[in-house]
Design a protein around this motif. Sequence first.
Motif, PDB file in Angstrom:
ATOM      1  N   LEU A 152       0.820  -1.223   0.000  1.00  9.68           N
ATOM      2  CA  LEU A 152       0.000   0.000   0.000  1.00  9.68           C
ATOM      3  C   LEU A 152       0.852   1.270   0.000  1.00  9.68           C
ATOM      4  O   LEU A 152       0.421   2.318  -0.464  1.00  9.68           O
ATOM      5  CB  LEU A 152      -0.932   0.018   1.212  1.00  9.68           C
ATOM      6  CG  LEU A 152      -1.864  -1.195   1.364  1.00  9.68           C
ATOM      7  CD1 LEU A 152      -2.872  -0.966   2.471  1.00  9.68           C
ATOM      8  CD2 LEU A 152      -2.589  -1.490   0.053  1.00  9.68           C
ATOM      9  N   SER A 153       2.093   1.168   0.514  1.00  9.35           N
ATOM     10  CA  SER A 153       2.949   2.368   0.604  1.00  9.35           C
ATOM     11  C   SER A 153       3.720   2.619  -0.706  1.00  9.35           C
ATOM     12  O   SER A 153       4.401   3.639  -0.834  1.00  9.35           O
ATOM     13  CB  SER A 153       3.950   2.199   1.740  1.00  9.35           C
ATOM     14  OG  SER A 153       4.718   1.028   1.489  1.00  9.35           O
ATOM     15  N   HIS A 154       3.625   1.712  -1.684  1.00 12.05           N
ATOM     16  CA  HIS A 154       4.381   1.872  -2.933  1.00 12.05           C
ATOM     17  C   HIS A 154       3.808   3.041  -3.758  1.00 12.05           C
ATOM     18  O   HIS A 154       2.586   3.208  -3.828  1.00 12.05           O
ATOM     19  CB  HIS A 154       4.292   0.567  -3.743  1.00 12.05           C
ATOM     20  CG  HIS A 154       5.294   0.492  -4.856  1.00 12.05           C
ATOM     21  ND1 HIS A 154       5.150   1.204  -6.023  1.00 12.05           N
ATOM     22  CD2 HIS A 154       6.455  -0.199  -4.965  1.00 12.05           C
ATOM     23  CE1 HIS A 154       6.181   0.951  -6.809  1.00 12.05           C
ATOM     24  NE2 HIS A 154       6.988   0.105  -6.185  1.00 12.05           N
ATOM     25  N   PRO A 155       4.676   3.864  -4.392  1.00 12.04           N
ATOM     26  CA  PRO A 155       4.169   4.999  -5.180  1.00 12.04           C
ATOM     27  C   PRO A 155       3.155   4.573  -6.263  1.00 12.04           C
ATOM     28  O   PRO A 155       2.229   5.326  -6.572  1.00 12.04           O
ATOM     29  CB  PRO A 155       5.424   5.582  -5.832  1.00 12.04           C
ATOM     30  CG  PRO A 155       6.561   5.099  -5.006  1.00 12.04           C
ATOM     31  CD  PRO A 155       6.142   3.827  -4.340  1.00 12.04           C
ATOM     32  N   ILE A 156       3.311   3.374  -6.814  1.00 13.04           N
ATOM     33  CA  ILE A 156       2.360   2.919  -7.847  1.00 13.04           C
ATOM     34  C   ILE A 156       0.984   2.649  -7.226  1.00 13.04           C
ATOM     35  O   ILE A 156      -0.047   2.941  -7.823  1.00 13.04           O
ATOM     36  CB  ILE A 156       2.927   1.676  -8.585  1.00 13.04           C
ATOM     37  CG1 ILE A 156       4.044   2.143  -9.525  1.00 13.04           C
ATOM     38  CG2 ILE A 156       1.829   0.918  -9.351  1.00 13.04           C
ATOM     39  CD1 ILE A 156       4.659   1.073 -10.412  1.00 13.04           C
ATOM     40  N   ALA A 157       0.981   2.133  -5.993  1.00 13.46           N
ATOM     41  CA  ALA A 157      -0.300   1.865  -5.320  1.00 13.46           C
ATOM     42  C   ALA A 157      -1.023   3.160  -4.987  1.00 13.46           C
ATOM     43  O   ALA A 157      -2.249   3.217  -4.973  1.00 13.46           O
ATOM     44  CB  ALA A 157      -0.050   1.069  -4.038  1.00 13.46           C
ATOM     45  N   ALA A 158      -0.255   4.219  -4.735  1.00  9.17           N
ATOM     46  CA  ALA A 158      -0.834   5.468  -4.247  1.00  9.17           C
ATOM     47  C   ALA A 158      -1.229   6.444  -5.358  1.00  9.17           C
ATOM     48  O   ALA A 158      -1.624   7.577  -5.084  1.00  9.17           O
ATOM     49  CB  ALA A 158       0.161   6.138  -3.309  1.00  9.17           C
ATOM     50  N   LEU A 159      -1.165   6.017  -6.624  1.00  5.47           N
ATOM     51  CA  LEU A 159      -1.533   6.932  -7.717  1.00  5.47           C
ATOM     52  C   LEU A 159      -2.994   7.350  -7.595  1.00  5.47           C
ATOM     53  O   LEU A 159      -3.809   6.613  -7.045  1.00  5.47           O
ATOM     54  CB  LEU A 159      -1.310   6.257  -9.077  1.00  5.47           C
ATOM     55  CG  LEU A 159       0.136   6.057  -9.535  1.00  5.47           C
ATOM     56  CD1 LEU A 159       0.151   5.326 -10.869  1.00  5.47           C
ATOM     57  CD2 LEU A 159       0.880   7.377  -9.639  1.00  5.47           C
ATOM     58  N   LYS A 160      -3.331   8.502  -8.164  1.00  5.05           N
ATOM     59  CA  LYS A 160      -4.711   8.991  -8.126  1.00  5.05           C
ATOM     60  C   LYS A 160      -5.213   9.229  -9.554  1.00  5.05           C
ATOM     61  O   LYS A 160      -4.420   9.509 -10.465  1.00  5.05           O
ATOM     62  CB  LYS A 160      -4.793  10.330  -7.377  1.00  5.05           C
ATOM     63  CG  LYS A 160      -4.320  10.260  -5.941  1.00  5.05           C
ATOM     64  CD  LYS A 160      -5.450   9.781  -5.031  1.00  5.05           C
ATOM     65  CE  LYS A 160      -5.001   9.696  -3.582  1.00  5.05           C
ATOM     66  NZ  LYS A 160      -4.637   8.360  -3.120  1.00  5.05           N
ATOM     67  N   GLY A 161      -6.532   9.169  -9.719  1.00  2.00           N
ATOM     68  CA  GLY A 161      -7.170   9.507 -11.001  1.00  2.00           C
ATOM     69  C   GLY A 161      -6.592   8.707 -12.146  1.00  2.00           C
ATOM     70  O   GLY A 161      -6.401   7.503 -12.064  1.00  2.00           O
ATOM     71  N   SER A 162      -6.271   9.411 -13.249  1.00  2.00           N
ATOM     72  CA  SER A 162      -5.741   8.731 -14.442  1.00  2.00           C
ATOM     73  C   SER A 162      -4.211   8.830 -14.502  1.00  2.00           C
ATOM     74  O   SER A 162      -3.623   8.693 -15.575  1.00  2.00           O
ATOM     75  CB  SER A 162      -6.328   9.366 -15.707  1.00  2.00           C
ATOM     76  OG  SER A 162      -5.774  10.654 -15.884  1.00  2.00           O
ATOM     77  N   ASP A 163      -3.577   9.082 -13.337  1.00  2.00           N
ATOM     78  CA  ASP A 163      -2.125   9.340 -13.359  1.00  2.00           C
ATOM     79  C   ASP A 163      -1.292   8.166 -13.889  1.00  2.00           C
ATOM     80  O   ASP A 163      -1.539   7.017 -13.553  1.00  2.00           O
ATOM     81  CB  ASP A 163      -1.618   9.679 -11.953  1.00  2.00           C
ATOM     82  CG  ASP A 163      -1.828  11.142 -11.628  1.00  2.00           C
ATOM     83  OD1 ASP A 163      -2.538  11.826 -12.386  1.00  2.00           O
ATOM     84  OD2 ASP A 163      -1.295  11.600 -10.605  1.00  2.00           O
ATOM     85  N   ASN A 164      -0.324   8.511 -14.708  1.00  2.00           N
ATOM     86  CA  ASN A 164       0.744   7.581 -15.111  1.00  2.00           C
ATOM     87  C   ASN A 164       1.952   7.880 -14.228  1.00  2.00           C
ATOM     88  O   ASN A 164       2.090   8.996 -13.716  1.00  2.00           O
ATOM     89  CB  ASN A 164       1.178   7.827 -16.566  1.00  2.00           C
ATOM     90  CG  ASN A 164       0.186   7.336 -17.608  1.00  2.00           C
ATOM     91  OD1 ASN A 164       0.417   7.414 -18.796  1.00  2.00           O
ATOM     92  ND2 ASN A 164      -0.959   6.825 -17.166  1.00  2.00           N
TER      93      ASN A 164
END
Length: 365
Positions: free
Chosen positions: A311-323
């Motif tokens: 859950l703490s990984h930056p990929i897990a924490a993306l929001k909306g349509s973010d790449n």
Amino acid sequence: MAAAKQVNIAIIGAGGVGKCFLGQLETLAQRRPSPKLVLTYISTSKKAIYNSDYAAIAINDVSSKLASSSQAPLAPPKLIEYLKSSGSKTVLVDNTSSQDVADAYPLFLGNGISIVTPNKKAFSGSYELWQEIFSAAEQSGAKVYHESSVGAGLPVISTLNDLVNTGDEVTKIEGVFSGTMSFLFNSFAPTSGKGGQWSAEVRKAKELGYTEPDPRDDLNGLDVARKLTILARLAGLEVESPTSFPVQSLIPKELESVATGDEFLEKLPAFDSQMEETKAAAEKEGKVVRFVGSIDVASKQVKVGLEKFDLSHPIAALKGSDNIISFYTKRYGSNPLIIQGAGAGGEVTAMGVTSDLIKVLSQVA
Ligand SMILES: NC(=O)C1=CN([C@@H]2O[C@H](COP(=O)(O)OP(=O)(O)OC[C@H]3O[C@@H](n4cnc5c(N)ncnc54)[C@H](OP(=O)(O)O)[C@@H]3O)[C@@H](O)[C@H]2O)C=CC1
Ligand SMILES: N[C@@H](CC=O)C(=O)O
Ligand code: NA
């Protein structure tokens, strides 16, 4: 007094991205009086507007005029003939996802017509087409830019080109490359809270303009595979096609032969339990599932599919349509150069196309 420089603009495609591009073109034409930008051709798949005397098409009400136009689109050879006869430099803006239009790029470029486009098809089709495109451009001096083919308006292609052209050695590229997949997993399997229903989120992604014209092209992983093909080729790998490496599809087996995207969306709710199971399996390990891709340049390995993240990984924490796209290079060492932000949507995609147009204008005008 010398006549003002003029560059003609021809546009194919006036959908979600195309409409936003028209708005940005109007602003650009007002802000930068030179070169004078003249819209001389615009088409959708069924309608077109152009004038035999190359009189400028007014940008502001072009969508309604297109709908009522009685002119049919010109096939590439006829369009080239029309554009060349104007005697002015021309930039073709391809805002479609058409393979047929993409296949004609070498012809346009060979005839001195520059191209800017968010369409991935030309750069992720056969390696032969890729070579033909860049050799046609080199021979004629026409320019070809496609920033929005990866990460919409995010500076992904320009950054990779800068790394390569300045002699850095790219070793790995990885991350989340799809605005649709990012939106789907961020809302279906958020790091906190319950999350929505898979099929309902797919419909939402389409309504928000994130998906390809047919959302199955996102869900089958091919859209991400196309983007990785483009990046791998720019990094120096001769990837033959987006189907020449492992790509995980999220299309339920039972829906693989459905005829249309609309029928697929209607039938998808009956298969929501499949994605629920995938989500639950990750949750059991205290993780979330996300759709990612990677290119390992040294081993020439490219792959696309689901992975589980803490859950703490930056990929897990993306929001909306973010790449989020990480470039590992010799120069940057173990801390990659990271690009993050909205990876889909009309305005952000059109921004990449408009900024490409500005680059072309600075070279051809
Ligand atoms: N949406 C996004 O967030 C992003 C999109 N892109 C790319 O941008 C491109 C456009 O996407 P989007 O605007 O969302 O798609 P849309 O489906 O909204 O629009 C596509 C447009 O292209 C026209 N078109 C399709 N085929 C042809 C053809 N053969 N000749 C002439 N016109 C044609 C369509 O005409 P008609 O209406 O008659 O069908 C329509 O006007 C795609 O390549 C997509 O991959 C890239 C990054 C992000
Ligand atoms: N369908 C694509 C659009 C941009 O390339 C995505 O969702 O990323
Ligand atoms: Na981009």
